[in-house]
Design a protein around this motif. Structure first.
Motif, PDB file in Angstrom:
ATOM      1  N   UNK A 220      33.137  12.543  57.539  1.00  0.00           N
ATOM      2  CA  UNK A 220      34.035  12.518  58.687  1.00  0.00           C
ATOM      3  C   UNK A 220      34.432  11.089  59.003  1.00  0.00           C
ATOM      4  N   UNK A 221      35.634  10.914  59.522  1.00  0.00           N
ATOM      5  CA  UNK A 221      36.112   9.580  59.872  1.00  0.00           C
ATOM      6  C   UNK A 221      35.385   9.021  61.086  1.00  0.00           C
ATOM      7  N   UNK A 222      34.674   9.863  61.821  1.00  0.00           N
ATOM      8  CA  UNK A 222      34.006   9.442  63.054  1.00  0.00           C
ATOM      9  C   UNK A 222      32.599   8.897  62.802  1.00  0.00           C
ATOM     10  N   UNK A 223      32.122   9.008  61.570  1.00  0.00           N
ATOM     11  CA  UNK A 223      30.773   8.528  61.273  1.00  0.00           C
ATOM     12  C   UNK A 223      30.843   7.378  60.274  1.00  0.00           C
ATOM     13  N   UNK A 224      29.722   6.688  60.110  1.00  0.00           N
ATOM     14  CA  UNK A 224      29.671   5.562  59.170  1.00  0.00           C
ATOM     15  C   UNK A 224      29.411   6.061  57.761  1.00  0.00           C
ATOM     16  N   UNK A 225      29.675   5.204  56.787  1.00  0.00           N
ATOM     17  CA  UNK A 225      29.449   5.540  55.384  1.00  0.00           C
ATOM     18  C   UNK A 225      27.954   5.560  55.063  1.00  0.00           C
ATOM     19  N   UNK A 226      27.570   6.443  54.154  1.00  0.00           N
ATOM     20  CA  UNK A 226      26.260   6.396  53.517  1.00  0.00           C
ATOM     21  C   UNK A 226      26.450   5.851  52.103  1.00  0.00           C
ATOM     22  N   UNK A 227      25.364   5.351  51.526  1.00  0.00           N
ATOM     23  CA  UNK A 227      25.397   4.849  50.151  1.00  0.00           C
ATOM     24  C   UNK A 227      24.599   5.796  49.272  1.00  0.00           C
ATOM     25  N   UNK A 228      25.266   6.334  48.234  1.00  0.00           N
ATOM     26  CA  UNK A 228      24.650   7.310  47.334  1.00  0.00           C
ATOM     27  C   UNK A 228      24.389   6.690  45.964  1.00  0.00           C
ATOM     28  N   UNK A 229      23.210   7.004  45.417  1.00  0.00           N
ATOM     29  CA  UNK A 229      22.898   6.573  44.061  1.00  0.00           C
ATOM     30  C   UNK A 229      23.712   7.405  43.071  1.00  0.00           C
ATOM     31  N   UNK A 230      24.231   6.774  42.033  1.00  0.00           N
ATOM     32  CA  UNK A 230      25.059   7.482  41.053  1.00  0.00           C
ATOM     33  C   UNK A 230      25.006   6.785  39.708  1.00  0.00           C
ATOM     34  N   UNK A 231      25.486   7.508  38.694  1.00  0.00           N
ATOM     35  CA  UNK A 231      25.633   6.960  37.337  1.00  0.00           C
ATOM     36  C   UNK A 231      27.077   7.168  36.921  1.00  0.00           C
ATOM     37  N   UNK A 232      27.682   6.134  36.371  1.00  0.00           N
ATOM     38  CA  UNK A 232      29.059   6.244  35.901  1.00  0.00           C
ATOM     39  C   UNK A 232      29.094   7.141  34.664  1.00  0.00           C
ATOM     40  N   UNK A 233      29.962   8.170  34.703  1.00  0.00           N
ATOM     41  CA  UNK A 233      30.062   9.098  33.585  1.00  0.00           C
ATOM     42  C   UNK A 233      31.251   8.791  32.694  1.00  0.00           C
ATOM     43  N   UNK A 234      31.541   9.688  31.750  1.00  0.00           N
ATOM     44  CA  UNK A 234      32.644   9.536  30.807  1.00  0.00           C
ATOM     45  C   UNK A 234      33.884  10.265  31.322  1.00  0.00           C
ATOM     46  N   UNK A 235      35.039   9.853  30.844  1.00  0.00           N
ATOM     47  CA  UNK A 235      36.278  10.561  31.126  1.00  0.00           C
ATOM     48  C   UNK A 235      36.227  11.945  30.487  1.00  0.00           C
ATOM     49  N   UNK A 236      37.002  12.864  31.056  1.00  0.00           N
ATOM     50  CA  UNK A 236      37.028  14.216  30.528  1.00  0.00           C
ATOM     51  C   UNK A 236      37.504  14.288  29.093  1.00  0.00           C
ATOM     52  N   UNK A 237      38.353  13.356  28.684  1.00  0.00           N
ATOM     53  CA  UNK A 237      38.894  13.357  27.320  1.00  0.00           C
ATOM     54  C   UNK A 237      37.976  12.674  26.317  1.00  0.00           C
ATOM     55  N   UNK A 238      36.857  12.144  26.776  1.00  0.00           N
ATOM     56  CA  UNK A 238      35.945  11.391  25.907  1.00  0.00           C
ATOM     57  C   UNK A 238      34.899  12.330  25.311  1.00  0.00           C
ATOM     58  N   UNK A 239      34.559  12.119  24.042  1.00  0.00           N
ATOM     59  CA  UNK A 239      33.518  12.936  23.410  1.00  0.00           C
ATOM     60  C   UNK A 239      32.120  12.362  23.626  1.00  0.00           C
ATOM     61  N   UNK A 240      32.054  11.285  24.423  1.00  0.00           N
ATOM     62  CA  UNK A 240      30.798  10.656  24.830  1.00  0.00           C
ATOM     63  C   UNK A 240      30.022  10.054  23.662  1.00  0.00           C
ATOM     64  N   UNK A 241      30.697   9.805  22.570  1.00  0.00           N
ATOM     65  CA  UNK A 241      30.082   9.106  21.449  1.00  0.00           C
ATOM     66  C   UNK A 241      30.195   7.608  21.708  1.00  0.00           C
ATOM     67  N   UNK A 242      29.045   6.942  21.839  1.00  0.00           N
ATOM     68  CA  UNK A 242      29.059   5.535  22.231  1.00  0.00           C
ATOM     69  C   UNK A 242      29.791   4.647  21.228  1.00  0.00           C
TER      70      UNK A 242
END
Length: 261
Positions: A220-242
């Motif tokens: 909501x715009x009336x509350x402050x931001x929280x900080x969430x832990x996350x991992x950057x993933x791959x694009x949908x078009x990527x086969x995730x082969x490094x």
């Protein structure tokens, strides 16, 4: 040395300044306060910012950041401004803060329950006054509190009896987030941006799949931001082969963020 050999006494005041400072650095806060009551000379030394900065770093170094120091400077400055209109209007009961709203008001960066002790000589002893206000729980300072998969900005107050904290979070009003919060559940905010504002990172172009990050999110715009832990993933078009992944070179940087819930 001749006096010592003859069984005489040597005064603490006769010690070289460096030796005296070395002794005082090893005293506890209570011992420093007692030492400051011996005489005017020791009072000035034992209340010095140098000694109390050391005490703050020992106990509070992991929780007090630049933002908290700036807020404390604001309280000290306001306490010194006798006759200040804002001081007279807001601080009828000795409370201070840059607020408007509920508990005690809505928009604030910190809160000082009682400023009476800052109107005496302690207002000239920045670090000592800060330490005592933290220890007594009178100074609600800005910090972040761990809450499972995310971290919330809050105002935190110390309880010396239980060696824990209580915290309040802005959410329409300043609601109580919790009591008996442990030391390892509190941290300094990694950024100086207000919790109500979106933080703009300067490392976005460097992100790549697999990077561990924290992102802001609120419902909501009336509350402050929280900080969430996350991992950057791959694009949908990527086969995730490094060996063939080009996600980090994407001009749009449209990464998939996998939240840890």
């Amino acid at each position: 040395m001749e006096n010592l050999e003859n069984g005489g006494n040597i005064s603490l005041l006769n010690l070289p300044e460096s030796t005296l400072d070395c002794i005082l650095q090893r005293l506890s806060p209570i011992e420093l306060i007692k030492m400051s009551e011996v005489c005017t000379y020791l009072r000035d030394i034992c209340r010095s910012d140098n000694l109390w900065d050391n005490q703050i770093k020992k106990k509070w170094g992991g929780l007090i950041g630049d933002v908290a120091y700036k807020e404390w400077q604001w309280h000290i400055t306001l306490a010194k401004e006798e006759g200040n209109i804002l001081n007279q209007q807001i601080n009828q009961n000795g409370s201070m803060g840059s607020f408007s709203g509920a508990w005690p008001m809505l928009c604030l960066g910190s809160y000082l329950e009682d400023c009476k002790h800052l109107k005496n000589s302690l207002s000239n002893n920045f670090m000592m006054a800060l330490y005592l206000s933290l220890e007594s729980g009178k100074f609600w300072f800005p910090a972040q509190v761990y809450r499972g998969p995310y971290v919330s900005d809050a105002l935190v107050s110390y309880n010396s009896k239980t060696n824990t904290f209580q915290a309040r979070q802005r959410s329409g009003s300043w609601r109580l987030m919790g009591n008996n919060i442990q030391w390892d559940e509190v941290r300094v905010s990694p950024v100086e941006t207000s919790p109500c504002d979106r933080y703009v990172s300067d490392c976005f172009e460097e992100l790549k799949p697999g990077d561990h990050i924290e992102i802001q999110w609120k419902t909501s715009s009336e509350i402050s931001y929280d900080w969430w832990y996350a991992v950057v993933g791959h694009l949908g078009s990527c086969n995730e082969n490094e060996n063939y992944c080009l996600c980090h070179k994407s001009g749009e940087k449209s990464f998939c963020i996998n939240l840890f819930v």
